[in-house]
Design a protein around this motif. Structure first.
Motif, mmCIF file in Angstrom:
data_model
loop_
_atom_site.group_PDB
_atom_site.id
_atom_site.type_symbol
_atom_site.label_atom_id
_atom_site.label_comp_id
_atom_site.label_asym_id
_atom_site.label_seq_id
_atom_site.Cartn_x
_atom_site.Cartn_y
_atom_site.Cartn_z
ATOM 1 N N GLY A 90 6.768 35.632 111.975
ATOM 2 C CA GLY A 90 5.491 35.111 111.509
ATOM 3 C C GLY A 90 5.237 35.351 110.036
ATOM 4 N N LEU A 91 3.951 35.333 109.676
ATOM 5 C CA LEU A 91 3.485 35.519 108.308
ATOM 6 C C LEU A 91 3.247 37.005 108.055
ATOM 7 N N VAL A 92 3.803 37.515 106.963
ATOM 8 C CA VAL A 92 3.686 38.940 106.657
ATOM 9 C C VAL A 92 3.185 39.105 105.229
ATOM 10 N N ARG A 93 2.143 39.934 105.073
ATOM 11 C CA ARG A 93 1.668 40.297 103.739
ATOM 12 C C ARG A 93 1.819 41.800 103.567
ATOM 13 N N ILE A 94 2.478 42.197 102.484
ATOM 14 C CA ILE A 94 2.651 43.605 102.141
ATOM 15 C C ILE A 94 1.816 43.883 100.902
ATOM 16 N N ILE A 95 0.793 44.718 101.042
ATOM 17 C CA ILE A 95 -0.038 45.099 99.905
ATOM 18 C C ILE A 95 0.450 46.451 99.400
ATOM 19 N N ILE B 264 8.951 46.322 109.656
ATOM 20 C CA ILE B 264 7.838 45.475 110.082
ATOM 21 C C ILE B 264 8.385 44.383 110.984
ATOM 22 N N THR B 265 7.901 44.331 112.220
ATOM 23 C CA THR B 265 8.391 43.339 113.177
ATOM 24 C C THR B 265 7.311 42.368 113.637
ATOM 25 N N GLU B 266 6.052 42.646 113.323
ATOM 26 C CA GLU B 266 4.956 41.794 113.770
ATOM 27 C C GLU B 266 4.256 41.151 112.578
ATOM 28 N N PRO B 267 3.701 39.945 112.751
ATOM 29 C CA PRO B 267 2.944 39.310 111.667
ATOM 30 C C PRO B 267 1.709 40.127 111.308
ATOM 31 N N GLY B 268 1.195 39.911 110.101
ATOM 32 C CA GLY B 268 -0.029 40.575 109.695
ATOM 33 C C GLY B 268 0.054 41.141 108.301
ATOM 34 N N THR B 269 -0.986 41.901 107.935
ATOM 35 C CA THR B 269 -1.082 42.552 106.631
ATOM 36 C C THR B 269 -0.758 44.031 106.779
ATOM 37 N N TYR B 270 0.046 44.546 105.858
ATOM 38 C CA TYR B 270 0.430 45.958 105.849
ATOM 39 C C TYR B 270 0.066 46.533 104.484
ATOM 40 N N VAL B 271 -0.865 47.487 104.482
ATOM 41 C CA VAL B 271 -1.315 48.125 103.248
ATOM 42 C C VAL B 271 -0.544 49.429 103.094
ATOM 43 N N LEU B 272 0.320 49.495 102.081
ATOM 44 C CA LEU B 272 1.213 50.633 101.914
ATOM 45 C C LEU B 272 0.730 51.545 100.794
ATOM 46 N N THR B 273 0.808 52.846 101.050
ATOM 47 C CA THR B 273 0.530 53.861 100.040
ATOM 48 C C THR B 273 1.622 54.921 100.119
ATOM 49 N N GLY B 274 1.730 55.739 99.070
ATOM 50 C CA GLY B 274 2.656 56.859 99.110
ATOM 51 C C GLY B 274 4.037 56.518 98.579
ATOM 52 N N SER B 275 5.004 57.371 98.905
ATOM 53 C CA SER B 275 6.354 57.225 98.372
ATOM 54 C C SER B 275 7.383 57.323 99.481
ATOM 55 N N SER B 276 8.593 56.807 99.179
ATOM 56 C CA SER B 276 9.659 56.818 100.172
ATOM 57 C C SER B 276 11.004 56.708 99.478
ATOM 58 N N THR B 277 12.018 57.337 100.080
ATOM 59 C CA THR B 277 13.402 57.110 99.664
ATOM 60 C C THR B 277 14.102 56.197 100.661
ATOM 61 N N GLY B 278 13.334 55.669 101.604
ATOM 62 C CA GLY B 278 13.869 54.727 102.577
ATOM 63 C C GLY B 278 13.667 53.293 102.127
ATOM 64 N N GLN B 279 13.741 52.364 103.075
ATOM 65 C CA GLN B 279 13.581 50.942 102.799
ATOM 66 C C GLN B 279 12.374 50.386 103.538
ATOM 67 N N ILE B 280 11.761 49.352 102.953
ATOM 68 C CA ILE B 280 10.783 48.541 103.663
ATOM 69 C C ILE B 280 11.529 47.300 104.138
ATOM 70 N N VAL B 281 11.624 47.115 105.452
ATOM 71 C CA VAL B 281 12.380 46.007 106.033
ATOM 72 C C VAL B 281 11.429 45.125 106.827
ATOM 73 N N VAL B 282 11.495 43.813 106.594
ATOM 74 C CA VAL B 282 10.694 42.845 107.339
ATOM 75 C C VAL B 282 11.622 42.034 108.227
ATOM 76 N N ASP B 283 11.328 42.026 109.528
ATOM 77 C CA ASP B 283 12.091 41.230 110.491
ATOM 78 C C ASP B 283 11.099 40.672 111.502
ATOM 79 N N SER B 284 10.465 39.554 111.137
ATOM 80 C CA SER B 284 9.372 38.993 111.920
ATOM 81 C C SER B 284 9.485 37.480 111.936
#
Length: 385
Positions: free
Chosen positions: A99-104, A77-97
């Motif tokens: 601004g303000l970031v919301r992860i739902i 995630i590189t931009e501000p905002g809300t991110y609604v996540l579903t599903g599965s992953s063997t990777g990573q969720i990385v925030v590099d922004s």
């Protein structure tokens, strides 16, 4: 160091500056995203003067919303905002922004094959919100190339956890949830199991709500800044917290303040430890094998050690041996509250001891004086005038 709370005007300025930015994932290979002009999930946080984060003042509707179906490639995630996540992953969720970031998290399973499951490298503030009715789980890898990233959920900046869903955190490398600046837990049902510490906010850890269960091989919940004066603060004003720890259950390098909520320490070495401990409300039960409530020096605070109890319900059950229920390497003051102690040694203080209020029961008998068990005699007992 704890950042000054942002004013409403400052927050509005921030969101207006970033509201025109599009919310995107790092690449089309990492996730499937759909952008909408606003979010349908509102933040559930509320603000108070001293203990809540600024997240409740953010108008997320001014920022874009991105819906993301996770893949094993993860998400950046590189931009501000809300991110609604579903599903599965063997990777990573990385925030590099900037601004303000919301992860739902809305029914998310992240089992990272390399490093932390959720990693915030940079953001003004990151909010992790647990969607209503959702069940979520994250786990980190047991090894990683950068061992400074020591949490299954790790944030280099301010982090807020809220929402009405549930979250399970399995920390296989070190700690469960780590905030390198200020960390707030405001709501949600959260279970953390860790091979070291459970939940750690470096500059501060504030719990205002939620149902939290911590099973940690090291410390349970803690604030670890021992270099910046005024940081290293742990505050509990609400919520229900259950802690099973292999070391200290509740620990801060500078001050612990308990004004509300329920804390149940099932097992620990030291139950509550900090240079300054203030208990003015809430319901706290402690089971410990060394000291129940202990005011002890840290690397940054070596004088002015104290325990002050003015309210709340405090129950302490100690293991056998050379243990103290309430042990202050400085002063001890009790002016209110209800204290129930089961221990061979109830009180041990190196400085002054004063008892001016409250109800104290030791091994089934009510007492009206502080009987100091300090080796060498100490300063004598204090009682009600």
């Amino acid at each position: 160091m704890r950042r000054p709370a942002l004013t409403t005007a400052a927050l509005l300025t921030s969101v207006l500056l970033v509201s025109g930015c599009a919310a995107t994932s790092a690449s089309s290979d990492t996730a499937t995203a759909t952008t909408t002009p606003s979010t349908s999930t509102e933040s559930t946080t509320s603000s108070t003067v001293d203990t809540s984060s600024e997240s409740g003042d953010i108008d997320w509707s001014t920022l874009p919303t991105t819906e993301v179906a996770l893949t094993d490639d993860g998400l950046t995630i590189t931009e501000p905002g809300t991110y609604v996540l579903t599903g599965s992953s063997t990777g990573q969720i990385v925030v590099d922004s900037d601004g303000l970031v919301r992860i739902i998290l809305d029914g998310v399973t992240i089992d990272s094959a390399d490093g932390a499951a959720i990693r915030v490298d940079n953001a003004e503030t990151t909010v992790i919100e647990l969607a209503e009715g959702s069940t979520n789980s994250v786990a980190d890898a047991s090894t990683r190339s950068d061992e400074e990233i020591d949490g299954a959920i790790y944030s280099a900046d301010d982090l807020v956890i809220t929402g009405t869903g549930s979250l399970e955190v399995a920390a296989n490398f070190a700690d469960g949830i780590v905030g390198k600046d200020d960390l707030w837990i405001e709501a949600g049902t959260i279970a953390v199991s860790s091979v070291d510490d459970g939940i750690r906010g470096t500059d501060s850890l504030t719990v205002t709500g939620g149902t939290i269960d911590v099973d940690a091989a090291g410390d349970g919940i803690k604030s670890s800044n021992d270099t910046d004066a005024g940081a290293g603060q742990l505050v509990v004003s609400g919520g229900e917290i259950t802690i099973t720890s292999g070391d200290d259950a509740v620990k801060a390098e500078q001050q612990v303040t308990i004004s509300g909520g329920v804390i149940d320490i099932v097992s620990s070495v030291e139950g509550i430890e900090a240079p300054v401990i203030v208990i003015e409300g809430g319901q706290t039960s402690v089971n410990a094998s060394d000291d129940g409530v202990n005011a002890a020096a840290s690397a940054i605070v070596t004088s002015g050690l104290s325990i002050s109890i003015s309210g709340g319900d405090l129950s302490i059950v100690m293991g056998s041996g050379d243990t103290d229920a309430v042990d202050s390497n400085g002063d001890l003051s009790i002016s209110g509250g209800t204290i129930d102690i089961t221990a061979q040694s109830a009180f041990d203080y190196d400085g002054s001891g004063t008892l001016t209020g409250g109800t104290i029961t030791v091994n089934g008998e009510e007492v009206t004086e502080l009987s100091n068990q300090m080796m060498g005699g100490g300063m004598g007992g204090g009682g009600r005038p």
